[in-house]
Design an enzyme around this catalytic site. Structure first.
Site, PDB file in Angstrom:
ATOM      1  CG  ASP A   8      48.544  40.469  37.573  1.00  0.00           C
ATOM      2  OD1 ASP A   8      49.255  39.450  37.644  1.00  0.00           O
ATOM      3  OD2 ASP A   8      47.298  40.428  37.521  1.00  0.00           O
ATOM      4  CD  GLU A  69      51.479  38.340  40.839  1.00  0.00           C
ATOM      5  OE1 GLU A  69      51.100  37.947  41.950  1.00  0.00           O
ATOM      6  OE2 GLU A  69      50.786  38.269  39.816  1.00  0.00           O
ATOM      7  CG  HIS A 141      43.722  41.327  35.652  1.00  0.00           C
ATOM      8  ND1 HIS A 141      44.396  40.128  35.637  1.00  0.00           N
ATOM      9  CD2 HIS A 141      42.482  41.067  35.165  1.00  0.00           C
ATOM     10  CE1 HIS A 141      43.602  39.190  35.155  1.00  0.00           C
ATOM     11  NE2 HIS A 141      42.430  39.735  34.866  1.00  0.00           N
TER      12      HIS A 141
END
EC number: 3.1.21.10
Length: 162
Positions: A8, A69, A141
């Site tokens: 992330d 992502e 996160h």
């Protein structure tokens, strides 16, 4: 056994999580964390911290695949640009370490984990904790990175149809 790193990316905090997936798509959680850069460093120094720390994580765990992502456009163009810098460094490290990169939209990750592409962070964390029993993860996160890794397992296993 396939070892996957979920990522992330972020300029202040880049979350990472490592899981193993066996031939039956069972998941074993190995570790997670956050690469923090702080805001007192200059842009180049912050990117260098992400670069070096991520290389250390990859060296320590030796994953064979990566799930990351995709970037989304923020309302604030400066934030999107800064996120793009951090994401670029993460992609560079994956390329240097010869890891196969798999990208997933945020809504796709949320849908694969919770069944709802617009789930909030608490819903994602709740479901990640249902999937990985006895998980003690504090930073969202790292939880997001774990969700991306699990999404990759589900996608590889054809449990989830796009």
């Amino acid at each position: 056994m396939t070892r996957i790193i979920g990522l992330d990316p972020g300029m202040s905090k880049t979350g990472w999580a490592i899981i193993d997936m066996d031939e039956r798509s069972n998941i074993e959680f190995l570790g997670s964390g956050t690469i923090s850069t702080g805001n007192k460093l200059g842009m180049g120094e912050r990117l260098h911290v992400i670069f070096e720390q991520l290389k250390k994580v990859i060296s320590l765990y030796s994953p064979s695949e990566a799930a990351i992502e995709k970037i989304f456009v923020n309302k604030n163009p400066k934030s999107s640009l800064t996120l793009g810098y951090a994401r670029g460094i993460v992609i560079l490290v994956l390329e240097i370490t010869e890891l196969t990169m798999n990208e997933y939209d945020t809504n796709y990750v949320k849908k694969s984990i919770t069944g709802n592409g617009h789930a909030d962070k608490d819903q994602v964390i709740f479901m990640v904790k249902q999937i990985i029993k006895n998980l003690n993860i504090k930073c969202h996160h790292a939880a997001d990175a774990l969700a991306v890794a699990i999404c990759h397992v589900y996608t590889k296993s054809s449990y989830f149809v796009r």
